[in-house]
Design an enzyme around this catalytic site. Structure first.
Site, PDB file in Angstrom:
ATOM      1  N   HIS A 354       0.793  -1.241   0.000  1.00 25.04           N
ATOM      2  CA  HIS A 354       0.000   0.000   0.000  1.00 25.04           C
ATOM      3  C   HIS A 354       0.817   1.279   0.000  1.00 25.04           C
ATOM      4  O   HIS A 354       0.248   2.366   0.093  1.00 25.04           O
ATOM      5  CB  HIS A 354      -0.928   0.055   1.208  1.00 25.04           C
ATOM      6  CG  HIS A 354      -1.999  -0.975   1.207  1.00 25.04           C
ATOM      7  ND1 HIS A 354      -3.244  -0.750   0.679  1.00 25.04           N
ATOM      8  CD2 HIS A 354      -2.003  -2.247   1.657  1.00 25.04           C
ATOM      9  CE1 HIS A 354      -3.976  -1.837   0.826  1.00 25.04           C
ATOM     10  NE2 HIS A 354      -3.247  -2.764   1.410  1.00 25.04           N
ATOM     11  N   LYS A 534      -8.524  14.127   4.429  1.00 23.95           N
ATOM     12  CA  LYS A 534      -7.682  12.936   4.434  1.00 23.95           C
ATOM     13  C   LYS A 534      -6.646  13.114   5.523  1.00 23.95           C
ATOM     14  O   LYS A 534      -6.597  14.185   6.148  1.00 23.95           O
ATOM     15  CB  LYS A 534      -7.002  12.744   3.076  1.00 23.95           C
ATOM     16  CG  LYS A 534      -6.329  14.026   2.532  1.00 23.95           C
ATOM     17  CD  LYS A 534      -5.690  13.824   1.177  1.00 23.95           C
ATOM     18  CE  LYS A 534      -6.647  13.951   0.015  1.00 23.95           C
ATOM     19  NZ  LYS A 534      -6.760  12.771  -0.819  1.00 23.95           N
ATOM     20  N   ARG A 535      -5.815  12.083   5.783  1.00 21.90           N
ATOM     21  CA  ARG A 535      -4.726  12.250   6.732  1.00 21.90           C
ATOM     22  C   ARG A 535      -3.866  13.450   6.330  1.00 21.90           C
ATOM     23  O   ARG A 535      -3.720  13.746   5.145  1.00 21.90           O
ATOM     24  CB  ARG A 535      -3.851  10.979   6.767  1.00 21.90           C
ATOM     25  CG  ARG A 535      -4.488   9.841   7.523  1.00 21.90           C
ATOM     26  CD  ARG A 535      -4.792  10.198   8.952  1.00 21.90           C
ATOM     27  NE  ARG A 535      -3.583  10.324   9.735  1.00 21.90           N
ATOM     28  CZ  ARG A 535      -3.048   9.349  10.471  1.00 21.90           C
ATOM     29  NH1 ARG A 535      -3.635   8.181  10.546  1.00 21.90           N
ATOM     30  NH2 ARG A 535      -1.947   9.556  11.160  1.00 21.90           N
ATOM     31  N   LYS A 540       0.700  14.565   0.727  1.00 21.68           N
ATOM     32  CA  LYS A 540      -0.671  14.813   0.250  1.00 21.68           C
ATOM     33  C   LYS A 540      -0.878  16.294  -0.072  1.00 21.68           C
ATOM     34  O   LYS A 540      -1.841  16.680  -0.709  1.00 21.68           O
ATOM     35  CB  LYS A 540      -1.693  14.337   1.277  1.00 21.68           C
ATOM     36  CG  LYS A 540      -1.718  12.815   1.441  1.00 21.68           C
ATOM     37  CD  LYS A 540      -2.747  12.366   2.458  1.00 21.68           C
ATOM     38  CE  LYS A 540      -2.678  10.899   2.829  1.00 21.68           C
ATOM     39  NZ  LYS A 540      -3.254   9.991   1.812  1.00 21.68           N
ATOM     40  N   THR A 642      -8.546   6.604  -2.192  1.00 19.42           N
ATOM     41  CA  THR A 642      -9.893   6.074  -2.347  1.00 19.42           C
ATOM     42  C   THR A 642     -10.918   7.189  -2.123  1.00 19.42           C
ATOM     43  O   THR A 642     -12.041   7.106  -2.636  1.00 19.42           O
ATOM     44  CB  THR A 642     -10.158   4.907  -1.358  1.00 19.42           C
ATOM     45  OG1 THR A 642      -9.643   5.272  -0.076  1.00 19.42           O
ATOM     46  CG2 THR A 642      -9.481   3.643  -1.824  1.00 19.42           C
ATOM     47  N   LYS A 646     -14.718   8.309  -3.920  1.00 21.58           N
ATOM     48  CA  LYS A 646     -15.960   8.637  -3.205  1.00 21.58           C
ATOM     49  C   LYS A 646     -16.531   9.965  -3.702  1.00 21.58           C
ATOM     50  O   LYS A 646     -17.739  10.114  -3.888  1.00 21.58           O
ATOM     51  CB  LYS A 646     -15.694   8.704  -1.694  1.00 21.58           C
ATOM     52  CG  LYS A 646     -15.333   7.347  -1.098  1.00 21.58           C
ATOM     53  CD  LYS A 646     -14.670   7.435   0.277  1.00 21.58           C
ATOM     54  CE  LYS A 646     -13.970   6.114   0.597  1.00 21.58           C
ATOM     55  NZ  LYS A 646     -12.991   6.216   1.693  1.00 21.58           N
TER      56      LYS A 646
HETATM   57  C1  26W Z   1       4.024   1.082   9.968  1.00 23.89           C
HETATM   58  C2  26W Z   1       3.248   2.343   9.940  1.00 23.89           C
HETATM   59  C3  26W Z   1       2.325   2.373   8.766  1.00 23.89           C
HETATM   60  C4  26W Z   1       0.972   2.158   8.960  1.00 23.89           C
HETATM   61  C5  26W Z   1       0.119   2.174   7.886  1.00 23.89           C
HETATM   62  C6  26W Z   1       2.805   2.599   7.510  1.00 23.89           C
HETATM   63  C7  26W Z   1       1.971   2.612   6.431  1.00 23.89           C
HETATM   64  C8  26W Z   1       0.618   2.385   6.620  1.00 23.89           C
HETATM   65  C9  26W Z   1      -0.316   2.316   5.449  1.00 23.89           C
HETATM   66  C10 26W Z   1       0.283   1.404   4.402  1.00 23.89           C
HETATM   67  C11 26W Z   1      -0.644   3.650   4.905  1.00 23.89           C
HETATM   68  C12 26W Z   1      -1.888   3.637   4.053  1.00 23.89           C
HETATM   69  O1  26W Z   1      -2.986   3.698   4.573  1.00 23.89           O
HETATM   70  N1  26W Z   1      -1.721   3.610   2.739  1.00 23.89           N
HETATM   71  C13 26W Z   1      -2.810   3.941   1.851  1.00 23.89           C
HETATM   72  O2  26W Z   1      -3.480   2.773   1.431  1.00 23.89           O
HETATM   73  C14 26W Z   1      -4.627   3.102   0.673  1.00 23.89           C
HETATM   74  C15 26W Z   1      -5.368   1.827   0.377  1.00 23.89           C
HETATM   75  O3  26W Z   1      -4.631   1.055  -0.527  1.00 23.89           O
HETATM   76  C16 26W Z   1      -4.246   3.859  -0.591  1.00 23.89           C
HETATM   77  O4  26W Z   1      -5.411   4.240  -1.260  1.00 23.89           O
HETATM   78  C17 26W Z   1      -3.439   5.102  -0.223  1.00 23.89           C
HETATM   79  O5  26W Z   1      -2.967   5.730  -1.393  1.00 23.89           O
HETATM   80  C18 26W Z   1      -2.266   4.712   0.660  1.00 23.89           C
HETATM   81  O6  26W Z   1      -1.588   5.866   1.113  1.00 23.89           O
END
Ligand code: 26W
Length: 795
Positions: A354, A534-535, A540, A642, A646
């Protein structure tokens, strides 16, 4: 009221009595809410039992989606919709003077996730249940969900989210299916009947207790399961210490053990390598995999055929210890040989990546790891050793290097499928980030563009639009979202466009009221609602958005008669508590908001609003009211996005960089129906090394003016407040290409203004966007996962 509604009404009064011990006249909101949930549970459980019977009888292959995050939002109304009884319920309650809306507001969001990754998992559960995929979620039942955000003086303040306070009516605790999870200790090897066996001893263990949440399919009588694991100490407390009067120390162990499920890590930007996080990750997969194997064996099936009956999907690398854990169970507990166990494991597991942001890629220090999980470490070492033996050059691909275990490498080597989440993202994985792996395993790599649960993100959150669509093209789109394309025929139909305009205007009015209540800011419902929710992340680029706002403000001050359509810039989103720069961005947005909203000279041409405590249910209120969707990440950085999907589905026009799924959205609607700007991926890579942001800073007066206003007292008396933002851009040579894309973004925003002035054309674009949003339903995404990765049946 018809017979069915009357029946529902009677059942509800009965539910109040037998589940809450109350009559209507002395029932509190809590009673009314729980009585309703308890009643709905009866309907759901009936189908839950049936679904599981069918799965067993037909011996259907089951999918388990392992994720550290499930960002479910509220369940009450979406369950009612999926059961097909929302109207019945709403009318019956109305008779009793109870508002369903009020009860929905009363429900806590199930906020067990950070952002995109967690929400995707929730959308996938909805789609799997709705298109008849036997697919279940496996996650952690955190006591505290994602923190609550308060804005105080423009700063983010975090508060705990104790979502379980009221008791959760949607879960069933299954104490009798507890699993023991072992940490620490050492591994003794000995020969038994001429076979090397591994005995884990002197370990510390905890119990994992499953709580099952039914996942209701849309009007298909299917109910899948989200199994969330909670922790319990093996011993309630140390009785010896207790009798010595050391009450605190007597419960210390219990508290320590139970910390595992206390909180969701609120960071999606940096991998932190913390012991507790590793414990959480192992806890999830150990309990999850073991309970799958238990269930499998109970049905009397042959373990050597495991992969033919079970698919395990790992949502990013966080659950990647499922690989060595399944190996451990097959070898140590079931007595299989390495090679056979390895084939089964690889064929069972598939992995989604992701993010390519290198700082978010998980790695674990081997000393910490070895101590906590000695047997799992041995298995990972052996996987790595065999991999190195098989592959010649393993410089970037080995699992263990520099004293670290690289979880992405483990996930790729130990699975049969690796997918990215949008076309561009997958190409970047294949050609750049994971290219050495792509050379070794070209066939493992594939793309699965993300999707969204259109029933939540259109049918539920925008009932007026959903009704308009159904009146225009029928209701088939609810089960077959591609049918939305039938709307395209009506893009020139002025009656439909007028109706669409009314729907949007109504939604905007509702949001204006909410903003007035929450922020005490009056906004004009006829202004353009320009939304970025969003975050908060540097990549971003909320900064680029707010820089444009500052620039617009400067322009209005220079030219008070500037002819623009009034615009309201709406922001919402949380910063990781330890992410300094993201928190500064929040403060900047709020500072700019205060300044502009209170400046008479602006004459309400622009307003800025930051809505606090972004959540799934807040998104459900904002998205239907949006005109302009801001999807402006630095190209190559947003894996998919995503939110972008929406918004388009709700008739917003997207202003976007060519990044993630924006590219596919642009393809779907055509370049006339989206506003694109900024550099493309190729240029992004070509510019590395040659770009100098000072060229832009020194030559574009608009840029200089905006940046300088961060530190020259224009925005705030405190010259130091935004200095870190200013210098991070200058010092890091504008790592996220904000200055580089600035001019192009301003032009794109001007184009939006022009387009909006032609309302008829704007509405046409909106119709086209809705019509082509069907391919972004997660129903389609799940079809592809089911066919191409999991090899399971679906509708
Ligand atoms: C280890 C800390 C950590 C926690 C969560 C690192 C990274 C994450 C996720 C991978 C971040 C995340 O939410 N990524 C998002 O995933 C979505 C679903 O696939 C994508 O639509 C977003 O572009 C992507 O940033």
């Amino acid at each position: 009221m018809n017979i069915i509604e009357n029946e529902f009404k009677q059942s509800y009064i009965r539910s109040l009595k037998i589940t809450r011990g109350k009559s209507l006249c002395n029932a509190t909101t809590l009673d009314k809410y729980l009585a309703l949930c308890n009643l709905i549970r009866e309907y759901i459980f009936e189908n839950w039992v049936k679904t599981n019977e069918i799965y067993e009888e037909n011996s259907e292959k089951q999918v388990y989606y392992f994720s550290m995050e499930f960002l479910m939002g509220k369940l009450l109304v979406s369950n009612l919709i999926n059961l097909g009884i929302k109207d019945i319920c709403e009318n019956a309650l109305k008779e009793l003077n109870i508002s369903l809306n009020e009860l929905e507001e009363f429900e806590d969001d199930m906020g067990l996730g950070n952002g995109g990754l967690g929400r995707l998992a929730a959308c996938f559960l909805d789609s799997m249940a709705s298109i008849d995929v036997p697919g279940h979620g496996i996650g952690i039942r955190y006591n505290y969900g994602f923190f609550k955000q308060k804005i105080v003086n423009g700063y983010q303040i975090e508060h705990p989210d104790y979502w379980l306070e009221k008791e959760n009516p949607w879960e069933v605790k299954r104490q009798d299916e507890a699993i023991r999870v072992k940490f620490y200790g050492n591994v003794k090897m000995e020969y038994k009947d001429n076979k090397l066996v591994f005995i884990h001893q002197d370990y510390e263990s905890v119990l994992a207790i499953p709580y099952d949440v039914p996942i209701v399919g849309y009007k298909n009588n299917k109910v899948n399961t989200l199994r969330l694991w909670s922790v319990k100490a093996e011993d309630e407390f140390d009785y010896h210490m207790f009798s010595r009067g050391e009450y605190h120390r007597a419960v210390e162990n219990k508290l320590n053990a139970e910390a595992i499920c206390n909180t969701l890590y609120p960071d999606d930007s940096h991998e932190k390598g913390k012991l507790l996080r590793l414990k959480q990750e192992y806890f999830l997969v150990c309990a999850g995999v073991k309970s799958i194997v238990n269930q499998y064996k109970k049905l009397g099936k042959d373990l050597t055929q495991f992969h033919k009956h079970i698919a395990i999907h790992i949502n990013d690398t966080h659950p990647s210890l499922a690989i060595p854990e399944l190996m451990r169970i097959l070898i140590d507990e079931e007595g299989l040989g390495w090679d056979q166990a390895w084939e089964i494991t690889k064929n069972t597991i598939s992995y989604t990546n992701h993010t390519i942001m290198s700082e978010a890629l998980e790695k674990w220090d081997i000393n910490l790891f070895k101590k906590l999980l000695p047997r799992i470490f041995m298995i990972i070492e052996e996987i790595d050793r065999r991999f190195r033996q098989e592959i010649k050059n393993t410089k970037n691909t080995s699992i263990i290097s520099d004293n670290n275990i690289k979880m992405a490498n483990l996930s790729i080597i130990g699975s049969h499928s690796v997918n990215g989440v949008a076309q561009l993202h997958t190409e970047i994985l294949k050609k750049k980030e994971l290219k050495d792996f792509y050379i070794i395993y070209p066939n493992k790599f594939n793309n699965k563009t993300n999707g969204i649960a259109h029933r939540r993100w259109l049918l539920k959150c925008n009932p007026l639009l959903a009704d308009l669509i159904s009146q225009t093209i029928g209701t088939e789109w609810i089960c077959d979202p591609i049918r939305l394309v039938d709307l395209a025929k009506f893009k020139k139909d002025s009656y439909i466009k007028e109706k669409l305009d009314l729907v949007k205007r109504n939604n905007k009015l509702n949001l204006s009221k909410l903003i007035s209540r929450k922020n005490s800011i009056n906004i004009d419902p006829d202004s353009i609602f320009d939304v970025q929710i969003k975050r908060i992340h540097e990549y971003k680029r909320q900064t680029l958005n707010i820089f444009n706002v500052i620039h617009l403000y400067n322009t209005i001050l220079e030219n008070p008669n500037l002819d623009i359509h009034p615009r309201t810039f709406i922001f919402s989103g949380k910063a990781a508590p330890g992410y300094f720069m993201a928190k500064k961005i929040i403060k900047l947005i709020n500072t700019v908001a205060d300044k502009i909203n209170n400046d008479k000279r602006v004459k309400d041409k622009i307003k800025v609003v930051f809505m606090e405590d972004y959540s799934v249910s807040l998104a459900e209120k904002i998205i239907p009211a949006c005109d302009v969707s801001e999807q402006i990440s630095t190209t190559t950085k947003e894996a998919s996005g995503t939110g972008n999907m929406k918004f388009m589905m709700n008739g917003a026009i997207t202003i976007a960089t060519l990044d993630g799924a924006n590219i596919e959205i642009a393809k779907a609607v055509g370049e006339d129906n989206i506003v694109l700007f900024g550099i493309r991926a190729k240029e992004f890579y070509d510019l590395q090394g040659s770009y100098n942001c000072l060229d832009i800073y020194n030559n574009d007066l608009r840029v200089k003016k905006v940046l300088d206003s961060l530190v020259n007292g224009f925005l705030t008396q405190d010259h130091l407040e935004f200095e870190p933002l200013y210098s991070s851009i200058i010092k890091n040579n504008d790592q996220y290409f904000i200055l580089k894309d600035f001019n192009s973004y301003i032009n794109a925003q001007n184009k939006i203004d022009k387009l909006y002035k032609n309302k008829d054309k704007w509405l046409e674009m909106a119709v086209v966007n809705i019509a082509h949003s069907g391919i972004f339903s997660s129903d389609n995404t799940i079809y592809e996962y089911a066919k191409e990765i999991w090899n399971v049946s679906c509708r």
